[in-house]
Design a protein around this motif. Sequence first.
Motif, mmCIF file in Angstrom:
data_model
loop_
_atom_site.group_PDB
_atom_site.id
_atom_site.type_symbol
_atom_site.label_atom_id
_atom_site.label_comp_id
_atom_site.label_asym_id
_atom_site.label_seq_id
_atom_site.Cartn_x
_atom_site.Cartn_y
_atom_site.Cartn_z
ATOM 1 N N CYS A 89 -1.077 -6.765 0.874
ATOM 2 C CA CYS A 89 -2.462 -7.198 1.220
ATOM 3 C C CYS A 89 -3.303 -6.069 0.763
ATOM 4 O O CYS A 89 -3.019 -5.090 0.568
ATOM 5 C CB CYS A 89 -2.632 -7.044 2.769
ATOM 6 S SG CYS A 89 -2.008 -8.359 3.706
ATOM 7 N N ALA B 258 -2.823 -2.539 -1.469
ATOM 8 C CA ALA B 258 -1.345 -2.576 -1.795
ATOM 9 C C ALA B 258 -1.088 -3.927 -2.780
ATOM 10 O O ALA B 258 0.041 -3.561 -3.553
ATOM 11 C CB ALA B 258 -0.387 -2.627 -0.517
ATOM 12 N N SER C 26 3.326 -1.680 1.570
ATOM 13 C CA SER C 26 2.415 -1.443 2.656
ATOM 14 C C SER C 26 2.310 0.362 3.058
ATOM 15 O O SER C 26 3.440 0.869 3.190
ATOM 16 C CB SER C 26 3.004 -2.080 4.029
ATOM 17 O OG SER C 26 2.245 -1.862 5.100
ATOM 18 N N GLY D 116 3.117 0.352 6.950
ATOM 19 C CA GLY D 116 4.423 -0.583 7.269
ATOM 20 C C GLY D 116 4.018 -1.224 8.628
ATOM 21 O O GLY D 116 5.077 -1.626 9.199
ATOM 22 N N ALA E 28 -10.087 3.864 3.753
ATOM 23 C CA ALA E 28 -9.782 3.397 2.351
ATOM 24 C C ALA E 28 -8.433 4.089 1.769
ATOM 25 O O ALA E 28 -8.418 5.325 1.919
ATOM 26 C CB ALA E 28 -11.197 3.864 1.544
ATOM 27 N N SER E 29 -7.738 3.225 1.234
ATOM 28 C CA SER E 29 -6.207 3.824 0.626
ATOM 29 C C SER E 29 -6.569 4.475 -0.769
ATOM 30 O O SER E 29 -7.293 3.615 -1.583
ATOM 31 C CB SER E 29 -5.410 2.699 0.410
ATOM 32 O OG SER E 29 -4.133 3.146 0.187
ATOM 33 N N GLN F 208 2.198 3.962 -4.526
ATOM 34 C CA GLN F 208 2.935 2.822 -4.523
ATOM 35 C C GLN F 208 3.098 2.206 -5.985
ATOM 36 O O GLN F 208 4.029 1.801 -6.151
ATOM 37 C CB GLN F 208 1.796 1.548 -3.948
ATOM 38 C CG GLN F 208 1.811 1.836 -2.329
ATOM 39 C CD GLN F 208 0.592 1.118 -1.667
ATOM 40 O OE1 GLN F 208 -0.218 0.800 -2.294
ATOM 41 N NE2 GLN F 208 0.480 0.983 -0.440
#
Length: 369
Positions: A57, A60, A104, A107, A156-157, A164
Motif C-alpha cells: 500500500c 511501499a 511493508s 510489517g 511519511a515514509s 525497499q
Amino acid sequence: EKGGYEWFMAKEIQEQPQAVADTLLGRTGESGELVLDELRISEAQLRNVDRITFVACGTAAYAGMVAKYAIERWTRIPVEVALAHEFRYCDPIADERTLVVSISQSGETMDTLMAVKHARDLGALTVSICNTHGATIPRESDAVLYTHAGPEVAVASTKGFLAQITACYLLGLYLAQLRGESYADDARVVLGELQEMPDRITEVLDRLDRVREIAHFMADTRSVLFLGRHVGFPIALEGALKLKELAYIHAEGFAAGELKHGPIALIEPGQPVFIVVPGPDTPHGLHGKVVSNIQEIRARGARTIVIAQDGDTAVEPFADEVIRVPRTSPMLQPLLTAVPLQVFAMELANAKGLDVDQPRNLAKSVTVE
Ligand code: M6R
C-alpha cells in the motif's frame, strides 16, 4: 532522539545513505555474487516461479512499481503490482509457481497482511520485504528479506522507501542469478553501481538548498503536478503522495506519456509541474520524449521544476528550475530523484506551519482495514 534535527522526517531523510548501505550489507559473496540464504525458499522453488505479484500500500506499492521495471527486465518473469486492499477482492490468479512479494515498512499493515494470507491460501510462495524484525507480516510469510533502514518514526515514509527499492532490486538480481539468465547488461552494471548509491544519495542531500527555497516560495500553492516516465513514473506518484500527506495540497502524479490523453488540459499559466527526467542514456529515446513534454507544458504556461541528471543540458531551455542529481544508470535513478521530492514536501509542510512528523488523519501503521 531526533539527533539534533527538527523532525524525525528530516533525520530519516539524512539517514538514507546508511539505510541503503545497510540493506546491501553482507548480501554479496566474495566473487560479487548475491547471497540471500536468509530467504529460506529452496532454489528449486524459486527457479520454478513463473509470475511475481507485489502486494503493498501507499509508498511501499510505489517501490513495487519501480521494481517491476527492473525485475521484468532482468528475469523476464512477468511482474504485477497490486494494491494489497484490491488484491484480496479481485479474485487474484496465483498458485505454487507464483511468488507473492509483500512490501511493508511496519510489517503490520492490515491490508497487506490480509493479502499475504490470501496468497498463501491460494498456494503461492510468499516473501515479505519488511523493515521491522519479527513483525506480523514476515511471521505470516514463507520467507523474509529484511530492509535494514532502522526504525522509521515519521508518518511519511522516506528511508524505508529507498531501502525497499534496494531490497526489491536484490531480490530481482538474485532471481536472475539463480535462473542463470544471461543478465541483461544493465543488470551487471546495477549490481556494481548499487554499492555506490549511498555516496550518490549523500551528494543529492548536499545540494538541496534550492529545493528548500522553492518550497518556501510555494507555501500558497493549491495544486502541484508531477510527471515521470519508466521508473520515474512511480517516483512522480510518490512525490504527489508526499505532498498530499504532508502539506495537504492537491497533487497528482502522471506518466508523462499520458499527458496528451487528458491531463495536459490541467495546464494553465503558473501551474507548477515537477518533471522527473530519465537520464539521457535511458533506452528507447525516453529522455528526448520527456524533454518534449516539458516543452509542451511550458508553452502552455506551466512553471516547470525539472529534476535532471548532471550534464543534461537539453532540459535547460524549458526549465524554470533545474534540480540536479548525479549520473547513474537508468534503473538506479529512483534512489536519487525521490529525495528532492521528499524534501520539497517536508519543507512545504513546514512553511505552512504543519506538523511534519504527524500529519492530520494519518497513522504510522494502518492496522485496520
Ligand atoms: O508500513 P507500510 O510500509 O506497510 O505502510 C504502507 C503505507 O501505509 C505507507 O507507505 C504510507 O503510504 C506512508 N505514510 C507514505 O509516506
